[in-house]
Scaffold this motif. Structure first.
Motif, PDB file in Angstrom:
ATOM      1  N   LYS A   2      33.757  75.374 -12.638  1.00  0.00           N
ATOM      2  CA  LYS A   2      34.446  76.344 -13.513  1.00  0.00           C
ATOM      3  C   LYS A   2      34.597  75.737 -14.903  1.00  0.00           C
ATOM      4  N   ILE A   3      34.077  76.453 -15.906  1.00  0.00           N
ATOM      5  CA  ILE A   3      34.052  75.941 -17.280  1.00  0.00           C
ATOM      6  C   ILE A   3      34.650  76.974 -18.227  1.00  0.00           C
ATOM      7  N   ILE A   4      35.547  76.532 -19.098  1.00  0.00           N
ATOM      8  CA  ILE A   4      36.089  77.393 -20.161  1.00  0.00           C
ATOM      9  C   ILE A   4      35.534  76.896 -21.495  1.00  0.00           C
ATOM     10  N   THR A  27      33.923  81.037 -18.643  1.00  0.00           N
ATOM     11  CA  THR A  27      34.842  81.927 -19.351  1.00  0.00           C
ATOM     12  C   THR A  27      34.793  81.570 -20.824  1.00  0.00           C
ATOM     13  N   ILE A  63      43.257  78.131 -16.427  1.00  0.00           N
ATOM     14  CA  ILE A  63      43.045  76.760 -16.889  1.00  0.00           C
ATOM     15  C   ILE A  63      43.385  75.735 -15.811  1.00  0.00           C
ATOM     16  N   THR A  66      40.337  74.651 -13.845  1.00  0.00           N
ATOM     17  CA  THR A  66      39.132  74.417 -14.656  1.00  0.00           C
ATOM     18  C   THR A  66      38.622  72.982 -14.520  1.00  0.00           C
ATOM     19  N   ASP A  67      37.321  72.856 -14.289  1.00  0.00           N
ATOM     20  CA  ASP A  67      36.695  71.531 -14.201  1.00  0.00           C
ATOM     21  C   ASP A  67      36.398  70.960 -15.581  1.00  0.00           C
ATOM     22  N   LEU A  69      36.832  71.930 -19.915  1.00  0.00           N
ATOM     23  CA  LEU A  69      37.248  72.754 -21.061  1.00  0.00           C
ATOM     24  C   LEU A  69      36.519  72.232 -22.296  1.00  0.00           C
ATOM     25  N   ALA A  91      43.443  71.208 -16.814  1.00  0.00           N
ATOM     26  CA  ALA A  91      41.983  71.037 -16.942  1.00  0.00           C
ATOM     27  C   ALA A  91      41.605  69.604 -16.583  1.00  0.00           C
TER      28      ALA A  91
END
Length: 448
Positions: A2-4, A27, A63, A66-67, A69, A91
């Protein structure tokens, strides 16, 4: 994973695009409605409109799960703030884009990790470093260093006079057994297909070939291909952008540098900040201006204005005036993929340099460095061998590597080795691998 990504500008959109191809859960956050709408309709990602420094927006993006950011907005203050907040909110890893290179140079002294920022990247500084490396090895059109030059990647186009044209990789190795380089990728002239070479792969006139070299390999490669690694003494830079400024500042320590900037006020500011550089206020698109400033006496011409077309055209003019080495900054990826046929030695792209720097955090296994090859559909990755890695304590010839991947070299105790079949990989080795995208997941499994 999961990446933001905070920031849907050029770098943010390009990263989201590349990562979405990797089937990552992305995201993208931005305040600009148009940028988000474009990303939403063109990419398979989630978009959130809002300020990434807002705690409620970060929580909406989940967040806490999240892996990675990545904050790449145009404001470094925003990026630093987003990373600090993101880390506090859960994060696992954070990366901030910055423009002030002092932060990079003093990151250990400031201890940014204690603030919640795991990595700092500056696309402009990366581009300036790439330019300096290319000028230091002027015979080549692409280069990348691993572990401060223990192994170096070089790209060049073969001419029919090269010693090994017409021979297979195996035949060339038998004729020249003591060489310190190995081919890792080939693109045939006039095609878009990337070949990972094997023993029966033949070198042909016009091939674009990427080599891995150990110490002394660059000189051997020049000698055997008829290339000349000419010393660069006089450099002309078009454009007083951040990249132009950084390049002029670094290059003027060892070379004579002229910088042409169109904006009068910016030219005066550059002249104040670059005492060893001759700054000229003029329009570099004007051939008369270039001739007045003795472009024919230049060993290299670097175009880094904000306009890709200007950079390409001015480099072509420089080439027509006899300048040996030309480098153009381009933003349009379509141009970037055409450098071989355009006639410019090297095209560089900030987005791709930043993406390469960030991508190593996406890869599985302990990836120390990574780059994508110019004009080729292949990646070059440097893995650190763990005791649990499948390659540990095995000879290269006994490793069942996919045919679309090749081990280019191994760095052991700081020394680079061109590793052939009878080389045994050990714990702690740094292994440089070139592979096509379809084999990346297979290759990663060998280094987990």
């Amino acid at each position: 994973m999961k990446i933001i990504i905070a920031g849907a500008g050029e770098v943010g959109f390009h990263l989201a695009k590349l990562l979405s191809y990797e089937s990552q859960e992305i995201t993208l956050i931005d305040v600009n409605k148009e940028s988000l709408n474009y990303a939403d309709t063109h990419l398979d990602i989630k978009v959130i409109r809002g300020d990434a420094t807002s705690i409620s927006i970060l929580k909406e993006a989940r967040i806490e799960n999240t892996d990675l950011l990545i904050a790449v907005t145009s404001s470094e203050t925003t990026n630093i703030t987003v990373c600090v907040l993101g880390k506090r909110l859960g994060a696992k890893r954070t990366i901030a884009r910055i423009s002030n290179t002092e932060f990079v140079h003093h990151k250990d002294e400031i201890a940014f990790t204690t603030l919640g920022i795991d990595e700092l990247i500056s696309p402009e500084a990366l581009a300036a470093s790439e330019i300096e490396l290319l000028l230091n090895q002027s015979a080549f059109n692409d280069s990348y260093e691993f572990e401060e030059g223990a192994l170096t990647m070089f790209g060049l186009n073969l001419s029919r006079t090269a010693a090994f044209v017409g021979k297979t990789v195996k035949e060339a190795a038998e004729i020249f057994p003591e060489i310190h380089f190995v081919p890792i990728a080939i693109q045939r002239f006039g095609t878009q297909y990337t070949i990972i070479p094997r023993g029966d792969t033949q070198f042909k006139d016009g091939d674009s070939v990427v080599f891995i070299t150990s110490e002394g390999g660059a000189e051997e490669l020049c000698r055997m291909t008829g290339k000349v690694n000419a010393e660069i003494k006089n450099v002309m830079i078009l454009g007083g952008s951040k990249i132009g400024y950084k390049s002029a500042r670094d290059l003027s320590k060892t070379t004579n540098v002229k910088l042409i900037e169109k904006d009068r006020e910016r030219a005066f500011d550059l002249a104040d900040g670059l005492p060893k550089t001759l700054v000229i206020n003029g329009d570099g698109r004007n051939v008369d201006v270039l001739e007045e400033e003795n472009i024919t006496d230049m060993d290299a011409f670097i175009a880094v204005t904000g306009n890709s077309e200007t950079n390409i055209m001015s480099c072509l003019v420089a080439k027509s005036k006899g300048v040996k080495k030309t480098i153009a900054l381009v933003e349009n990826m379509d141009y970037f993929e055409l450098s071989q046929s355009i006639g410019i030695d090297t095209l560089i792209n900030k987005k791709l340099l930043a993406a390469n720097n960030i991508f190593r955090y996406i890869r599985k296994g302990e990836v120390v460095a990574m780059t994508r090859l110019n004009n080729m559909n292949a990646e070059l990755l440097e893995f650190k061998v763990k005791p649990t890695s499948k390659v540990c304590n095995r000879y290269i010839k006994d490793i069942d590597f996919p045919r679309s991947a090749i081990i280019g070299g191994v760095i052991r105790d700081g020394k680079g080795h061109i590793a052939l079949g009878d080389f045994k990989i050990s714990k702690g080795d740094m292994v440089v691998v070139c592979c096509l995208p379809r084999s990346i997941k297979q290759v990663e499994k060998f280094f987990l």
